[in-house]
Design a protein around this motif. Structure first.
Motif, PDB file in Angstrom:
ATOM      1  N   GLN A   1     -27.462  10.094  22.724  1.00  0.00           N
ATOM      2  CA  GLN A   1     -26.573  11.155  23.177  1.00  0.00           C
ATOM      3  C   GLN A   1     -26.104  10.834  24.583  1.00  0.00           C
ATOM      4  O   GLN A   1     -26.833  10.238  25.365  1.00  0.00           O
ATOM      5  CB  GLN A   1     -27.321  12.488  23.153  1.00  0.00           C
ATOM      6  CG  GLN A   1     -26.394  13.678  23.080  1.00  0.00           C
ATOM      7  CD  GLN A   1     -27.170  14.956  22.797  1.00  0.00           C
ATOM      8  OE1 GLN A   1     -28.060  14.959  21.972  1.00  0.00           O
ATOM      9  NE2 GLN A   1     -26.833  16.005  23.505  1.00  0.00           N
TER      10      GLN A   1
ATOM     11  N   ASP B   1     -26.274  18.888  25.925  1.00  0.00           N
ATOM     12  CA  ASP B   1     -25.650  19.942  25.131  1.00  0.00           C
ATOM     13  C   ASP B   1     -26.690  21.033  24.942  1.00  0.00           C
ATOM     14  O   ASP B   1     -27.511  20.976  24.042  1.00  0.00           O
ATOM     15  CB  ASP B   1     -25.188  19.372  23.785  1.00  0.00           C
ATOM     16  CG  ASP B   1     -24.512  20.431  22.936  1.00  0.00           C
ATOM     17  OD1 ASP B   1     -24.387  21.582  23.418  1.00  0.00           O
ATOM     18  OD2 ASP B   1     -24.133  20.114  21.806  1.00  0.00           O
TER      19      ASP B   1
ATOM     20  N   THR C   1     -27.515  22.979  21.634  1.00  0.00           N
ATOM     21  CA  THR C   1     -28.330  22.448  20.536  1.00  0.00           C
ATOM     22  C   THR C   1     -29.659  21.872  20.998  1.00  0.00           C
ATOM     23  O   THR C   1     -30.518  21.593  20.177  1.00  0.00           O
ATOM     24  CB  THR C   1     -27.567  21.330  19.796  1.00  0.00           C
ATOM     25  OG1 THR C   1     -27.261  20.314  20.743  1.00  0.00           O
ATOM     26  CG2 THR C   1     -26.285  21.835  19.169  1.00  0.00           C
TER      27      THR C   1
ATOM     28  N   ASN D   1     -31.951  23.021  16.176  1.00  0.00           N
ATOM     29  CA  ASN D   1     -32.040  22.705  17.598  1.00  0.00           C
ATOM     30  C   ASN D   1     -33.276  21.893  17.931  1.00  0.00           C
ATOM     31  O   ASN D   1     -34.279  21.940  17.221  1.00  0.00           O
ATOM     32  CB  ASN D   1     -32.052  23.988  18.427  1.00  0.00           C
ATOM     33  CG  ASN D   1     -30.684  24.635  18.444  1.00  0.00           C
ATOM     34  OD1 ASN D   1     -29.731  24.120  17.851  1.00  0.00           O
ATOM     35  ND2 ASN D   1     -30.583  25.777  19.100  1.00  0.00           N
TER      36      ASN D   1
ATOM     37  N   LYS E   1     -20.100  14.766  19.066  1.00  0.00           N
ATOM     38  CA  LYS E   1     -19.749  16.025  19.726  1.00  0.00           C
ATOM     39  C   LYS E   1     -20.130  16.012  21.192  1.00  0.00           C
ATOM     40  O   LYS E   1     -19.438  16.595  22.028  1.00  0.00           O
ATOM     41  CB  LYS E   1     -20.449  17.200  19.023  1.00  0.00           C
ATOM     42  CG  LYS E   1     -19.473  18.293  18.621  1.00  0.00           C
ATOM     43  CD  LYS E   1     -20.157  19.401  17.868  1.00  0.00           C
ATOM     44  CE  LYS E   1     -20.825  20.379  18.800  1.00  0.00           C
ATOM     45  NZ  LYS E   1     -21.641  21.349  18.068  1.00  0.00           N
ATOM     46  N   SER E   2     -21.217  15.299  21.476  1.00  0.00           N
ATOM     47  CA  SER E   2     -21.659  15.286  22.868  1.00  0.00           C
ATOM     48  C   SER E   2     -20.643  14.587  23.774  1.00  0.00           C
ATOM     49  O   SER E   2     -20.698  14.709  24.980  1.00  0.00           O
ATOM     50  CB  SER E   2     -23.020  14.610  22.982  1.00  0.00           C
ATOM     51  OG  SER E   2     -22.907  13.245  22.662  1.00  0.00           O
TER      52      SER E   2
ATOM     53  N   SER F   1     -27.906  13.661  14.165  1.00  0.00           N
ATOM     54  CA  SER F   1     -26.778  13.324  13.302  1.00  0.00           C
ATOM     55  C   SER F   1     -25.655  12.677  14.101  1.00  0.00           C
ATOM     56  O   SER F   1     -25.535  12.879  15.305  1.00  0.00           O
ATOM     57  CB  SER F   1     -26.262  14.574  12.597  1.00  0.00           C
ATOM     58  OG  SER F   1     -25.670  15.423  13.545  1.00  0.00           O
TER      59      SER F   1
ATOM     60  N   THR G   1     -22.576  13.371  13.858  1.00  0.00           N
ATOM     61  CA  THR G   1     -21.653  14.410  14.356  1.00  0.00           C
ATOM     62  C   THR G   1     -22.104  14.939  15.711  1.00  0.00           C
ATOM     63  O   THR G   1     -21.282  15.136  16.602  1.00  0.00           O
ATOM     64  CB  THR G   1     -21.572  15.602  13.373  1.00  0.00           C
ATOM     65  OG1 THR G   1     -22.555  15.432  12.383  1.00  0.00           O
ATOM     66  CG2 THR G   1     -20.211  15.710  12.773  1.00  0.00           C
ATOM     67  N   SER G   2     -23.412  15.151  15.863  1.00  0.00           N
ATOM     68  CA  SER G   2     -23.844  15.712  17.144  1.00  0.00           C
ATOM     69  C   SER G   2     -23.697  14.687  18.261  1.00  0.00           C
ATOM     70  O   SER G   2     -23.425  15.033  19.406  1.00  0.00           O
ATOM     71  CB  SER G   2     -25.282  16.234  17.056  1.00  0.00           C
ATOM     72  OG  SER G   2     -26.160  15.152  16.918  1.00  0.00           O
TER      73      SER G   2
END
Lengths: 756, 233
Positions: free
Chosen positions: A177, A181, A184, A97, A616-617, A610, A612-613
């Motif tokens: 981002q 989120d 995280t 995080n 994901k956002s 990353s 992925t994050s």
């Protein structure tokens, strides 16, 4: 007695009455909903900003500001309050995080509100005031110990309070981002004392200022007292303010465009409906007049009918609007995933009530006009049934083509032109339906393509490593070698008084790629720079022109040749290291892109992010958008159904005698049904043909208005067109089917009795 | 030969809570080629009789045999075909399609009756050669009724049913319409059934059927019916 007749008339025309009420409710609902949304956003963020001392200006100097600098700034005439300020991303110990560690030397500037726990203590040596959203999602409570890691320094403290902050109203730890989120990442405040203890020295790279001075004036005064040009960010350049204003503007756009569409159709339908009701009741109006009722009594009777529709529609609409606004604007709703606000009240802008009054006034006026038209003349004249406009020969009848048409076609064509307003309304209804479906599904196509191209494809790395401020280029390059990565050096520069970003990219592995306005990837060139669409548009630049920029802190400017224009979320000028060297521009590497999945802790690495994050956002964001799209499509289909059904019934009733005659002469129900359906079908097809380009146009305007900062490219998939066309045709056919079924019930005997 | 035979025909209307017997056990035979007048005061059941003959409505009980077939048992579509093939209508209020021209109003029959007669020829015969492209509202009442006669004949039906064909016209025009109707019927050898309360029309009929209270009171054959001109209007 007339009041009783009013209720019975309402009941008699209940299909029209209900559909008009729903149409108006939809229009008013959309109007109230979106206007409440943006107004509530502005009111609520204003509350959050004033409560936590959101700064108007941010002076930025990576080297840090001293207490002396601070005193100089506070001393400027016109500066109300100021604070030295630090906001830096740290890692949470034993976790991936990210916590943005924030320190303000003056809690009244860029401070926070305690939602739960102890009030802020500027002398606390171990107190952490943590974002309540982050705490909730990570099951942290007041009194828990928490350890953050900045570079290699561990900062341990106890959670003293759970907070919200205006500076972090939209909390996004990293530019790449899109949505907050809190699972995280989050933010935390500590006292200046605790920061100094942890670092061993004071470091404040910002001075945040609350001031009424305009940017130019403040900038001149600040540069004068500090003795050098310093990067100055206004609140428009902060995510929290600009994105919140962006949301508010979206609401304004939606609140302006959609209701106009709905209400225009509603009012036009009202005109046709009221006309139809008063013509149907013309004999009754005449009877009333003959009986000795005064014109004004009769007018009042029918206008109050219109008023009833208006009032009931408005009331229902206000309800829908509140529902819609609440759906968007509540801590767990669409905006709740975006804004972290202490207060979520719903407010209705004053002009909204005025517009509602106006809408009702227009409806009453429409009712008044229709009845006035019927009342004209002596009672004896009024008693005569209404004769529709004379039929004229159409131009097309003079062509040979006309004789080839079947009688049904001729009949339909003449009918369309005879009842122009009804036909136009049908066309509008279909058009609105196509427009909304194409625009909403197109929005989804565009967003999907945007995310796919700009993120899935253009981001070709696994991890982006942010290099600490104090690192040299050689240290950064060592990390780059270690992870076999590409790198970028991003810094703020000034172009014509505007702060833009200059980004030097070394992309040997193509871990980062650049996209043009056709969604194609373009290569960087050693012969010049790429500028993004917004810069090109704002400064009227095109390929081959030159652009001059000047970095902050030094008195030098550079001129670069533009070799391409790309679409990018960051407003930036992009170049290769080779070109940077050619024009003599000094850069400092601050990001490394790598395919490596595991990044070891290092004093040079500030944080990692990353792919992925990042992707994901988007999930929540897409989720919210999809819901909106489905809502719009449902509204579109509802709109289409109501308008077409209403007009279909009207057309059926108006042609009742003709239909009965056809039936008597020996036409079968199916044959008559076919004629009815084909008229509807023509209008639908015409509506679709016109509606598609209009829908695309509206979508284009929407994308420009709502998402210019994303530089999205309009994309429309074939499925969107197919769904739009099929949905509209489906609605139209369903309505035609419902109406044509009615002709079984035509009472031939009854219909033949009356006088034409 | 009988073109129409009604056996024990009754028609009951449900009006709110009471039943209204519009026709009560009616028997009637009509020979082909005859000119029949059904006479009776309003509410006697004569219009109901005409509606049943025309296939606009079905009887509550009994059989209606037209041209050898019982139409009482027909479905809605079969009735539509029957109306298209066997009967022509002339109404008191003409019932033309207002959005079609005179010519189109007659020609539309071609769409449902393949062996329909030529519309132009018929319109010439009823004396509307100059009005092909006019719309019904542009014509006088008498002219509109001529169109509707042409339309009724266009199907080349066995029977022409007329419901007060002169009811909305002044007497002079009415006489002209009746003349036309009769001469056309003779020319094409059609059976004509006129429903009216006008005693004078009855004087011209081959057969006069008197209806009262839902029942047939008398059927009189007139050996020497008067011509239109002999009737004192």
């Amino acid at each position: 007695m007339l009041t009783r007749k009013l209720w019975r008339t309402m009941w008699q025309y209940r299909a029209q009455f209900i559909s008009m009420v729903i149409m108006i409710a939809l229009g008013v609902g959309v109007f109230v909903g979106f206007n409440m949304e943006w107004y509530s956003i502005e009111k609520n963020i204003d509350y959050a900003f004033t409560q936590t001392g959101f700064a108007d200006y941010r002076l930025v100097n990576k080297a840090g500001f001293s207490l002396d600098d601070y005193n100089q700034i506070v001393g400027i005439d016109g500066v109300e309050k100021a604070a030295r300020y630090l906001s830096v991303n740290t890692a949470v110990k034993d976790s991936s995080n990210v916590i943005t560690l924030t320190v303000t030397t003056n809690p009244e500037v860029s401070g926070f509100m305690v939602i739960n726990g102890n009030t802020y203590n500027p002398d606390s040596t171990n107190g952490i005031w943590l974002s309540d959203q982050y705490a909730e999602r990570n099951h942290l409570h007041v009194g828990d110990d928490y350890t953050l890691v900045y570079q290699t320094i561990e900062i341990t403290g106890k959670i003293e309070g759970l907070i919200k902050s205006g500076e972090c109203l939209i909390y996004i730890p990293d530019e790449s981002q899109v949505m907050p989120d809190f699972k995280t990442s989050g933010f935390a405040y500590v006292s200046p004392v605790m920061l100094k203890n942890a670092l061993g020295y004071e470091y404040y790279p910002q001075i945040n200022v609350i001031s009424n001075l305009d940017k130019k004036e403040f900038s001149e005064k600040a540069n004068a007292v500090l003795g050098k040009t310093t990067l100055l960010l206004t609140k428009d350049e902060t995510i929290s303010y600009s994105e919140a204003m962006g949301e508010s503007n979206e609401g304004k756009t939606m609140g302006a465009i959609l209701p106009v569409l709905f209400l225009a159709i509603a009012i036009l339908t009202m005109i046709t409906t009221m006309h139809r009701i008063t013509t149907n009741e013309k004999t009754q109006i005449g009877t009333l007049k003959a009986l000795g009722f005064k014109d004004c009594t009769i007018k009042l009777h029918y206008t109050s009918y219109a008023l009833m529709i208006g009032l009931m529609g408005s009331l229902l609409g206000i309800g829908i609007g509140y529902g819609l606004a609440y759906y968007i604007m509540n801590p767990h709703g669409a905006m709740g995933t975006y804004f972290d606000m202490p207060q979520w009240n719903l407010y209705m802008p004053c002009f909204g009530w005025v517009v509602l009054l106006l809408i009702n006034a227009v409806l009453v006026f429409v009712g008044y006009l229709s009845v006035r038209k019927m009342l004209r003349g002596t009672p004896c004249e009024v008693l005569r049934p209404y004769v529709p406009t004379k039929i004229k020969n159409l131009k097309i009848e003079k062509t040979k083509l006309w004789n080839r048409f079947s009688f049904g076609t001729k009949w339909n064509l003449r009918d369309i032109f005879r009842h122009k307003s009804r036909s136009l309304m049908t066309l509008f209804g279909v058009l609105g339906c196509v427009l909304l479906t194409v625009a909403s599904f197109g929005m989804k196509d565009t967003m999907d393509a945007f995310i796919d191209v700009f993120y899935n494809q253009a981001i070709n790395y696994e991890n982006a490593i942010n290099i600490a401020e104090t690192t040299t280029n050689d240290q950064a390059l060592a990390i780059c070698d270690l992870y076999q990565g590409d790198w970028a050096a991003k810094s703020s520069v000034q172009v014509n008084d505007k702060t833009l970003s200059v980004e030097v990219y070394y992309v040997e592995h193509n871990y980062v790629r650049f996209v043009d306005s056709h969604l194609k990837f373009i290569e960087l060139s050693d012969d010049g720079v790429l500028i993004c669409q917004r810069i090109a548009d704002d400064n009227h630049l095109c390929v081959g022109d030159e652009i001059t920029f000047s970095p902050y802190g030094i008195n030098q400017s550079y001129t670069a040749t533009i070799v391409g224009i790309n679409n990018s979320m960051s407003e930036s000028i992009v170049m290769t290291p080779a070109y940077a060297n050619r024009i003599g521009y000094n850069y400092k590497i601050n990001t490394i892109y790598t395919k490596a999945k595991d990044i070891a802790q290092d004093s040079v690495i500030a944080s990692t992010l990353s792919k992925t994050s990042i992707l994901k956002s988007f999930d929540t964001f897409m989720d919210v958008m999809n819901k909106m799209i489905y809502l719009l499509v449902i509204a579109a289909v509802l709109l289409g159904l109501i308008v077409l059904y209403n007009l279909g019934v009207m057309s059926y009733v108006e042609r009742y005698r003709e239909l009965a005659t056809l039936k008597v002469v020996g036409f079968k129900d199916k044959q008559i049904g076919k004629i009815l359906i084909s008229q509807n079908l023509w209008l639908t097809v015409l509506g679709i043909i016109v509606g598609i380009p209009v829908g695309v146009g509206v979508l284009n305007i929407l994308i420009k208005a709502l998402a210019s900062e994303y530089e999205m490219v309009l994309v429309l998939g074939p499925v969107t067109f197919i769904v739009g066309i099929v949905a509209t045709l489906g609605v139209s056919l369903l309505v035609s089917f419902l109406i044509s079924r009615k002709n079984r019930k035509i009472d031939m005997v009854e219909a033949l009795k009356g006088v034409e | 030969m009988n073109i129409v035979e009604l056996k024990n025909v009754s028609k009951v209307y449900q009006s709110g809570e009471h039943e209204v017997k519009a026709l009560n056990d009616v028997n009637l035979e009509i020979e082909q080629g005859k000119f029949v007048v059904i006479l009776g005061p309003s509410g006697a059941g004569k219009s109901t009789l005409l509606n049943l003959l025309g296939g606009l409505d079905s009887p509550s009980s009994g059989t209606i045999i037209v041209d050898g077939k019982d139409i009482a048992t027909y479905s809605a579509d079969e009735l539509a075909e029957y109306r298209a093939d066997k009967v022509g209508f002339v109404f008191q209020f003409y019932n033309l399609v207002p959005t079609l021209t005179v010519y189109e109003n007659v020609a539309l029959i071609k769409e449902i009756a393949p062996d329909a007669l030529d519309a132009k020829e018929l319109l010439n015969k009823v004396g509307l050669a100059d009005h092909y492209n006019k719309f019904p509202v542009q014509l006088s009442g008498g002219e509109q009724q001529r169109v509707s006669i042409a339309r009724a004949l266009a199907k080349n039906p066995e029977v022409i049913l007329c419901d007060e064909p002169t009811g909305a016209l002044d007497s002079e025009t009415g006489v002209m319409i009746l003349k036309l109707l009769l001469s056309m019927a003779r020319d094409y050898n059609k059976t004509i059934i006129i429903v009216t309360h006008n005693q004078n029309i009855a004087k011209m009929a081959d057969v006069v059927v008197k209806v009262k209270n839902g029942q047939i009171v008398s059927v009189d054959e007139q050996k020497k019916p008067l011509t239109v001109d002999e009737v004192d209007w």
